[in-house]
Design a protein around this motif. Sequence first.
Motif, PDB file in Angstrom:
ATOM      1  N   UNK A  60     -26.353 -86.072 -11.607  1.00  0.00           N
ATOM      2  CA  UNK A  60     -25.037 -85.829 -12.207  1.00  0.00           C
ATOM      3  C   UNK A  60     -24.612 -86.941 -13.154  1.00  0.00           C
ATOM      4  N   UNK A  61     -25.570 -87.514 -13.839  1.00  0.00           N
ATOM      5  CA  UNK A  61     -25.269 -88.554 -14.817  1.00  0.00           C
ATOM      6  C   UNK A  61     -25.027 -87.943 -16.183  1.00  0.00           C
ATOM      7  N   UNK A  62     -24.088 -88.509 -16.913  1.00  0.00           N
ATOM      8  CA  UNK A  62     -23.834 -88.123 -18.296  1.00  0.00           C
ATOM      9  C   UNK A  62     -24.762 -88.944 -19.172  1.00  0.00           C
ATOM     10  N   UNK A  63     -25.651 -88.291 -19.931  1.00  0.00           N
ATOM     11  CA  UNK A  63     -26.735 -88.983 -20.616  1.00  0.00           C
ATOM     12  C   UNK A  63     -26.613 -88.828 -22.129  1.00  0.00           C
ATOM     13  N   UNK A  64     -26.705 -89.946 -22.844  1.00  0.00           N
ATOM     14  CA  UNK A  64     -26.835 -89.953 -24.297  1.00  0.00           C
ATOM     15  C   UNK A  64     -28.152 -90.646 -24.655  1.00  0.00           C
ATOM     16  N   UNK A  65     -28.787 -90.195 -25.740  1.00  0.00           N
ATOM     17  CA  UNK A  65     -30.091 -90.731 -26.123  1.00  0.00           C
ATOM     18  C   UNK A  65     -30.042 -91.258 -27.548  1.00  0.00           C
TER      19      UNK A  65
END
Length: 400
Positions: A60-65
């Motif tokens: 449930x992590x909010x991920x940006x790349x």
Amino acid sequence: MRQDYGVTRAPSQLLFGAGQRRALGRVAAALGRSVLLCTDKRIAELPLLAEIIADLKAFDLNVAVFDATQPELPLHGIEACVAAYADFKPDVVIGLGGGSCLDLAKLVSLLLSHLGPLSDYYGEYKVPGPIRPVIAVPTTSGTGSEVTPVAVLADPDRAMKVGISSPYLIPHTAICDPELTLSCPPGLTAISGADALAHAIEAFAAVARKAEPDLAMTRVFVGKNGLSDHYALQAIKLIFDYLEHAVSQGDDLDARSAVMLASTYAGLAFGSAGTAAAHAIQYPVGARTHTAHGLGVGVLLPHTMDFNLRAAAADYADIARAIDVASSTDTDAHAAKTAIEAVRSLFGRIGIPSNLRAIGVEEADLPAMADLAMNAARLVENNPAPLNPAAIRSILERAL
């Protein structure tokens, strides 16, 4: 080996072994809810990235790349990443890739945690406090950045690369999975391994300073010490035993594991002891030739060892005996020479050039390179034999 003083600086956690990348989601979730993952275009095109993002999202992590990390880490690339994700406000920054990706994660976290410009922090002990936790996941075996307190970048206002050194830059967690190095091509495996060997040898033969109580509080790189000696010697033995095989048989996981462990050990060694002449001189060589850091260091290392022979004979002799090219009955002077020849021979077998002309250095370049190398003061001061521009010029002439 030095036994009377020791310093180790290391991540809070270091997870090592095949498949350990699958612990990333759980590790990140223990540190925050939003994650910025810094990598490069090559890795972004691999199934690996999708696998890692899925693992992070499973917790449930909010991920940006950010997948635009550039080789040699130019300042504008760091600033672009910070500008793009400042509003995202990540709790955790992950570096996935080679040394540039790991250093980018460290420096992005620094700028997200403290006011810039980044030049305020060039040098040692300039970072004012903790940064957001960094998780380092290396895909090459060489820089050791996953465990070190240093990050290096290219600033267009400087003639050569600059470093930021602070214990606050040490990643919170290092996840070293040798499966991630299986696709590393032979040439990159060779020059990364040469860099790791240089880290270990230069740490092992660094200046031994008086062990004042404030030494580690005033110098990030304290010089030769008993704890770094242990890591360095283990790294050297592993590299001599396994690097050539990892270059020629890249699908051998045992060899890949040994070389990755050697790289991590070497990072732990130089993370407190520091490096010396080969790294100082590579900075202007790399700036002039636009060649990879590990390649330049690999070319220079045997020549700097020649220069340091008298000052570091006992240390080089210990290395020779550890890798079984000399015995206890050999004199230190003889054993030290065999250690240098062993480095030359290994590098020759894995394709590292023996001279600087092979990577584009010309005689007219040498005076400016000698002067510029002196700017890497923390490395110059760490060399076992005293360095000045004339001494560096003599090393360059020998290496040419």
